[in-house]
Design a protein around this motif. Structure first.
Motif, PDB file in Angstrom:
ATOM      1  N   SER A  43       0.840  -1.213   0.000  1.00 19.34           N
ATOM      2  CA  SER A  43       0.000   0.000   0.000  1.00 19.34           C
ATOM      3  C   SER A  43       0.869   1.254   0.000  1.00 19.34           C
ATOM      4  O   SER A  43       0.510   2.264  -0.629  1.00 19.34           O
ATOM      5  CB  SER A  43      -0.921   0.026   1.222  1.00 19.34           C
ATOM      6  OG  SER A  43      -1.874  -1.013   1.134  1.00 19.34           O
ATOM      7  N   GLN A  87      -7.527   0.887  -1.226  1.00 20.51           N
ATOM      8  CA  GLN A  87      -7.891  -0.313  -0.466  1.00 20.51           C
ATOM      9  C   GLN A  87      -9.134  -0.011   0.386  1.00 20.51           C
ATOM     10  O   GLN A  87     -10.030  -0.829   0.493  1.00 20.51           O
ATOM     11  CB  GLN A  87      -6.715  -0.731   0.424  1.00 20.51           C
ATOM     12  CG  GLN A  87      -6.987  -1.989   1.215  1.00 20.51           C
ATOM     13  CD  GLN A  87      -5.717  -2.556   1.860  1.00 20.51           C
ATOM     14  OE1 GLN A  87      -4.652  -1.957   1.811  1.00 20.51           O
ATOM     15  NE2 GLN A  87      -5.845  -3.727   2.457  1.00 20.51           N
ATOM     16  N   ASP A 170      -5.257  -1.254  -5.251  1.00 23.64           N
ATOM     17  CA  ASP A 170      -4.747  -1.778  -3.991  1.00 23.64           C
ATOM     18  C   ASP A 170      -5.787  -2.654  -3.303  1.00 23.64           C
ATOM     19  O   ASP A 170      -6.783  -2.154  -2.799  1.00 23.64           O
ATOM     20  CB  ASP A 170      -4.337  -0.623  -3.073  1.00 23.64           C
ATOM     21  CG  ASP A 170      -3.565  -1.114  -1.861  1.00 23.64           C
ATOM     22  OD1 ASP A 170      -3.262  -2.319  -1.778  1.00 23.64           O
ATOM     23  OD2 ASP A 170      -3.263  -0.275  -0.992  1.00 23.64           O
ATOM     24  N   GLU A 171      -5.540  -3.938  -3.279  1.00 24.85           N
ATOM     25  CA  GLU A 171      -6.433  -4.908  -2.634  1.00 24.85           C
ATOM     26  C   GLU A 171      -7.891  -4.616  -2.911  1.00 24.85           C
ATOM     27  O   GLU A 171      -8.708  -4.519  -2.012  1.00 24.85           O
ATOM     28  CB  GLU A 171      -6.166  -4.967  -1.124  1.00 24.85           C
ATOM     29  CG  GLU A 171      -4.717  -5.300  -0.871  1.00 24.85           C
ATOM     30  CD  GLU A 171      -4.474  -6.244   0.280  1.00 24.85           C
ATOM     31  OE1 GLU A 171      -5.433  -6.852   0.779  1.00 24.85           O
ATOM     32  OE2 GLU A 171      -3.302  -6.379   0.656  1.00 24.85           O
TER      33      GLU A 171
HETATM   34 MG    MG Z   1      -2.008  -2.885   1.992  1.00 21.57          MG
END
Ligand code: MG
Ligand code: ADP
Length: 253
Positions: A43, A87, A170-171
């Motif tokens: 991240s 995320q 991100d994720e």
């Molecule tokens: Mg992360």
């Protein structure tokens, strides 16, 4: 042609070094997956590239189409064609998705250029049709009370409207059930057909069953320690991350 080059990138938070010599080149249309244990700097990498002020780049460079982006403000980076899907997307109560996206599209236009309302809605609806999103969706406030899947859908719609050259995701799969995962994957696969380059950060292999990456990289201790194709992701799923840590420890002993 668009090229994103991340060269020997070092990133610190305060005085703690997190990313320690990260190298990666993404060509148009390529999907690169970054996998790795929690706390390894995934991240941090994505946020620093997007221009988050809490992250200090202490070495290396990020070059978009031959030009360093490091001196650019986050909005300039976005105008140059970068997009970050968070995320954990923020909730913005009181601001509808339609108005939010309109402001975002307007902000990316050259100074003095005015976004025409009918053209905007035409584009919005065509993107929503493409992504199979219900028209009612855009009258809701941005992420306000949204389920995990709805938040991700909102990120994908933003991505479709802004038409970036490179997307850092991100994720995007975190906290999603299998149906929501499919929605995200269908969205990404739909947008993937063009020159869009994607950096897909994920902790689990599952997303990669639906979005098949061209390359898989394992990140550990702030850098890429292994690269391969989809089969590397399957190997990680079967064996976990411990062997990566052991190999790393042995190599650095
Ligand atoms: Mg992360
Ligand atoms: P990943 O996404 O791979 O799980 P992160 O990039 O979120 O990893 O975190 C990497 C390291 O940086 C971790 O040790 C984490 O605790 C630390 N870290 C992340 N964000 C911050 C922050 N805002 N302040 C201090 N430390 C942070």
């Amino acid at each position: 042609m668009s090229l994103l080059e991340i060269k020997n990138l070092h990133i610190s938070i305060g005085d703690k070094a997190i990313v320690k010599g990260f190298n990666l080149t993404i060509k148009p249309g390529e999907v690169h997956a970054i996998m790795g244990p929690n706390g390894t700097g995934k991240s941090t990498l994505a946020k620093a590239i997007a221009g988050h002020p809490s992250y200090t780049i202490t070495g290396g460079d990020v070059i978009l189409d031959g030009k360093s982006i490091l001196a650019m403000q986050p909005d300039e980076r976005a105008r140059s064609g970068l997009f970050l899907a968070f995320q954990y997307p923020s909730e913005i109560p009181g601001v509808s998705i339609a108005n939010f996206l309109r402001a975002a599209v307007q902000a990316r236009m050259a100074e003095g250029e005015e976004l025409d309302a009918s053209g905007y809605y035409k584009k919005l609806y065509s993107k929503m049709d493409l992504l199979k999103i219900d028209r009612k969706f855009t009258s809701r406030a941005v992420n306000d009370g949204f389920s995990g899947g709805e938040k991700k859908r909102c990120e994908i719609l933003q991505m479709a409207m802004l038409e970036p050259h490179f997307a850092l995701m991100d994720e995007t799969d975190s906290g999603l059930d299998i149906d929501a995962l499919r929605i995200v994957a269908d969205g990404v696969n739909t947008l993937r057909s063009g020159p869009l380059g994607i950096l897909l950060i994920t902790h689990y292999q599952r997303l990669l069953d639906y979005i098949v990456p061209d390359f898989v990289h394992v990140m550990y201790d702030g850098r890429i320690v292994k690269s391969g194709n989809k089969s590397l992701a399957l190997e990680l799923e079967a064996k976990g991350y411990d062997w990566v840590k052991q190999e790393f420890a042995a190599a650095n002993a």
